[in-house]
Write an enzyme that holds these catalytic residues in place. Structure first.
Site, mmCIF file in Angstrom:
data_model
loop_
_atom_site.group_PDB
_atom_site.id
_atom_site.type_symbol
_atom_site.label_atom_id
_atom_site.label_comp_id
_atom_site.label_asym_id
_atom_site.label_seq_id
_atom_site.Cartn_x
_atom_site.Cartn_y
_atom_site.Cartn_z
ATOM 1 N N GLN A 125 -22.759 34.344 6.868
ATOM 2 C CA GLN A 125 -22.123 34.875 5.660
ATOM 3 C C GLN A 125 -22.759 34.252 4.429
ATOM 4 O O GLN A 125 -22.938 33.042 4.339
ATOM 5 C CB GLN A 125 -20.612 34.706 5.673
ATOM 6 C CG GLN A 125 -20.071 33.323 5.867
ATOM 7 C CD GLN A 125 -18.557 33.304 5.737
ATOM 8 O OE1 GLN A 125 -17.956 34.232 5.203
ATOM 9 N NE2 GLN A 125 -17.935 32.264 6.230
ATOM 10 N N SER A 128 -21.790 31.752 -0.993
ATOM 11 C CA SER A 128 -22.023 30.632 -1.912
ATOM 12 C C SER A 128 -23.460 30.574 -2.414
ATOM 13 O O SER A 128 -24.399 30.903 -1.692
ATOM 14 C CB SER A 128 -21.703 29.307 -1.206
ATOM 15 O OG SER A 128 -20.407 29.345 -0.673
ATOM 16 N N GLU A 245 -11.154 35.166 7.243
ATOM 17 C CA GLU A 245 -11.549 33.781 7.498
ATOM 18 C C GLU A 245 -10.379 32.834 7.255
ATOM 19 O O GLU A 245 -10.183 31.872 7.980
ATOM 20 C CB GLU A 245 -12.733 33.388 6.606
ATOM 21 C CG GLU A 245 -13.246 31.996 6.932
ATOM 22 C CD GLU A 245 -14.502 31.596 6.180
ATOM 23 O OE1 GLU A 245 -14.768 32.183 5.121
ATOM 24 O OE2 GLU A 245 -15.203 30.694 6.667
HETATM 25 C C1 LIG Z 1 -18.463 23.424 6.796
HETATM 26 C C2 LIG Z 1 -18.744 24.423 5.703
HETATM 27 C C3 LIG Z 1 -19.208 25.676 6.017
HETATM 28 C C4 LIG Z 1 -19.494 26.594 5.011
HETATM 29 N N1 LIG Z 1 -20.008 27.813 5.369
HETATM 30 C C5 LIG Z 1 -20.322 28.706 4.409
HETATM 31 C C6 LIG Z 1 -20.902 29.958 4.759
HETATM 32 O O1 LIG Z 1 -21.138 30.261 5.939
HETATM 33 N N2 LIG Z 1 -21.224 30.819 3.770
HETATM 34 C C7 LIG Z 1 -20.980 30.537 2.447
HETATM 35 O O2 LIG Z 1 -21.265 31.379 1.601
HETATM 36 N N3 LIG Z 1 -20.435 29.349 2.078
HETATM 37 C C8 LIG Z 1 -20.112 28.416 3.033
HETATM 38 N N4 LIG Z 1 -19.574 27.206 2.676
HETATM 39 C C9 LIG Z 1 -19.443 26.860 1.255
HETATM 40 C C10 LIG Z 1 -18.004 26.891 0.751
HETATM 41 O O3 LIG Z 1 -17.527 28.207 0.686
HETATM 42 C C11 LIG Z 1 -17.989 26.195 -0.623
HETATM 43 O O4 LIG Z 1 -18.331 24.848 -0.435
HETATM 44 C C12 LIG Z 1 -16.628 26.300 -1.295
HETATM 45 O O5 LIG Z 1 -16.316 27.618 -1.631
HETATM 46 C C13 LIG Z 1 -16.567 25.418 -2.556
HETATM 47 O O6 LIG Z 1 -17.623 25.720 -3.411
HETATM 48 P P1 LIG Z 1 -18.546 24.529 -3.973
HETATM 49 O O7 LIG Z 1 -18.995 23.681 -2.821
HETATM 50 O O8 LIG Z 1 -19.587 25.146 -4.846
HETATM 51 O O9 LIG Z 1 -17.572 23.607 -4.833
HETATM 52 P P2 LIG Z 1 -17.076 23.897 -6.322
HETATM 53 O O10 LIG Z 1 -16.676 25.324 -6.479
HETATM 54 O O11 LIG Z 1 -18.100 23.359 -7.265
HETATM 55 O O12 LIG Z 1 -15.761 23.026 -6.394
HETATM 56 C C14 LIG Z 1 -15.811 21.591 -6.563
HETATM 57 C C15 LIG Z 1 -14.370 21.078 -6.626
HETATM 58 O O13 LIG Z 1 -13.693 21.645 -7.766
HETATM 59 C C16 LIG Z 1 -12.495 22.322 -7.374
HETATM 60 N N5 LIG Z 1 -12.290 23.515 -8.206
HETATM 61 C C17 LIG Z 1 -13.215 24.447 -8.550
HETATM 62 N N6 LIG Z 1 -12.653 25.420 -9.289
HETATM 63 C C18 LIG Z 1 -11.334 25.121 -9.413
HETATM 64 C C19 LIG Z 1 -10.213 25.746 -10.047
HETATM 65 N N7 LIG Z 1 -10.350 26.902 -10.701
HETATM 66 N N8 LIG Z 1 -9.010 25.150 -9.932
HETATM 67 C C20 LIG Z 1 -8.844 23.989 -9.254
HETATM 68 N N9 LIG Z 1 -9.877 23.325 -8.642
HETATM 69 C C21 LIG Z 1 -11.088 23.899 -8.714
HETATM 70 C C22 LIG Z 1 -12.744 22.704 -5.932
HETATM 71 O O14 LIG Z 1 -11.522 22.890 -5.228
HETATM 72 C C23 LIG Z 1 -13.541 21.509 -5.399
HETATM 73 O O15 LIG Z 1 -12.668 20.451 -5.058
HETATM 74 C C24 LIG Z 1 -19.287 26.261 3.646
HETATM 75 C C25 LIG Z 1 -18.789 24.986 3.328
HETATM 76 C C26 LIG Z 1 -18.533 24.056 4.323
HETATM 77 C C27 LIG Z 1 -18.010 22.702 3.935
#
Ligand SMILES: Cc1cc2nc3c(=O)[nH]c(=O)nc-3n(C[C@H](O)[C@H](O)[C@H](O)COP(=O)(O)OP(=O)(O)OC[C@H]3O[C@@H](n4cnc5c(N)ncnc54)[C@H](O)[C@@H]3O)c2cc1C
Length: 402
Positions: A125, A128, A245
């Protein structure tokens, strides 16, 4: 809710149990997020498919059994009970497929689903991006129309694609109308990762598993027939996929019920006040407060084992109620955010308790320590728990936007 199993359901359970008992690989396979482990898991997936256990709820023409949602739940219970391998095809079968059934054309379903079920095409998928995780509508990967070729050219970078390094295909959102409002100019594409113009770069996780990948698109071609849903209307399709999911299909309750039962076994094996700590006793609610005192339940640890067991069953009952709603035609919608919050936090607590029970032994590499490490990712993937709380606040409770 009627939880009585019909004779047909009992027969279905018995058939699934017998097959799984005879076929689940022993010893357990290595992690499906390593290259060798993934290959071993694929052999298993194909054995499942041959025996028609890979996609039980799908139509027979795609390799399924036309099983009802209840039967699917029964199969999941038996699957986890038997300690069967993690499904490395899950992003396709449990996430993309429900959206293909809901939004796909007949041609897309007929072409894509049988190969997915058979483990011939493997889906990652692609939501991100380096600068767009929680804020999914902020993605900058884009698609440009190529009328001469009859399709689209993809550009940009996707990251954190689970098992992307081993997959053949990717589903994801790309911006197709930069001038439109953020949620409107997005289209859901089904891309072949083996096409020219795609580069997949795997990278290792902290735990050594190597399935994660960055995927780079530089003019990769996607034919028109591989748009899922309407052009510029990919957002609702993506929300349906992420709902799967967060909710029922990826995290069936049996996963946690089985883990909680294993936790009880672990507690007993560590001689933690074993009196009363068996599933049968818990099931018959024999663990009354008098019993607890007589068993010397001073430590909060034992209470936490019991608490995990209760929480796993609560999740089980919650999902049964949700299945009842789905069978009656009600979509879970934003309620899948409740599932996600509940299972991810339950999973962390359960594994923390296991780590404490194991004490110094927890440092050894094993199913509990690996499970613990992975549980810590639960509040992040599938949309972070902070974001799920925002959704619950705004969409279920009607509170003002954060
Ligand atoms: C094991 C694993 C598997 C994954 N697999 C996939 C995959 O297959 N495909 C894919 O596309 N992605 C995947 N991901 C990525 C995952 O979807 C993202 O890590 C997640 O959506 C968070 O985005 P980010 O890491 O950019 O953090 P950010 O969006 O930068 O967030 C950083 C912190 O800020 C907080 N935050 C951000 N915005 C807000 C808000 N509006 N209000 C309150 N708090 C907020 C978040 O909760 C987090 O604590 C995976 C992640 C992991 C850990």
């Amino acid at each position: 809710m009627d939880l009585t199993e019909s004779p047909a359901e009992q027969a279905f359970r018995a058939e699934a149990r017998a097959w799984l008992e005879a076929n689940v690989p022993r010893p357990a396979l290595p992690s499906g997020d390593t290259r060798d482990g993934f290959a071993a898991h694929l052999d298993w997936e194909r054995a499942l498919f041959e025996a028609r256990w890979s996609v039980v709820s799908w139509p027979e023409r795609y390799g399924g059994r036309d099983a009802s949602l209840w039967e699917w739940l029964i199969f999941e219970e038996e699957y986890y009970r038997a300690g069967a391998p993690q499904r490395v095809t899950q992003n396709g079968i449990f996430l993309l497929a429900p959206s293909l059934f809901e939004f796909g054309t007949q041609e897309q379903q007929d072409r894509i689903l049988p190969r997915m079920a058979a483990g011939q095409e493997l889906w990652a998928q692609g939501w991100s991006e380096p600068a767009a995780g929680s804020d999914l509508a902020g993605i900058t990967s884009r698609a440009e129309r190529d009328d001469a070729a009859g399709g689209w050219r993809l550009y940009g970078q996707k990251t954190w694609t689970t098992r992307g390094a081993f997959c053949t295909h990717l589903f994801g959102l790309f911006r197709t109308d930069p001038a439109a409002e953020r949620h409107r100019g997005l289209t859901y594409f089904l891309a072949d990762l083996r096409s020219p113009g795609v580069e997949v770069r795997g990278f290792e996780r902290l735990d050594g598993d190597e399935g994660f990948a960055d995927v780079y698109f530089d003019g990769a071609f996607v034919p028109e027939r591989d748009v899922l849903g309407e052009v510029n209307r990919g957002w609702p399709v993506a929300m349906a996929t992420t709902g799967s999911e967060r909710g029922l299909t990826l995290r069936s309750p049996s996963r946690f019920v089985t883990a909680a039962n294993r936790l009880v076994e672990l507690a007993r094996s560590r001689n933690l006040d074993s009196a009363g700590l068996d599933s049968a006793a818990l099931d018959s609610a024999a663990l009354d407060s008098a019993g607890r005192e007589s068993a010397g339940l001073g430590s909060g640890l034992r209470d936490r084992v019991v608490q995990s067991w209760i929480e796993a069953r609560a999740y089980h009952l919650f999902t049964l109620e949700q299945v009842t709603g789905i069978v009656e035609g009600r979509s879970p919608g934003a309620r899948s955010s409740l599932n996600k919050l509940y299972w991810s936090e339950l999973d962390v607590r359960l594994h923390e308790t296991a780590m404490e029970l194991l004490g110094a032994d927890a440092e050894a590499d094993g199913p509990w320590s690996r499970g613990f490490e992975f549980s810590l990712a639960g509040p992040i993937y599938a949309g972070t728990n902070e974001i799920q709380r925002n959704i619950v606040a705004e969409r279920l409770l009607g509170l003002p936007r954060a």
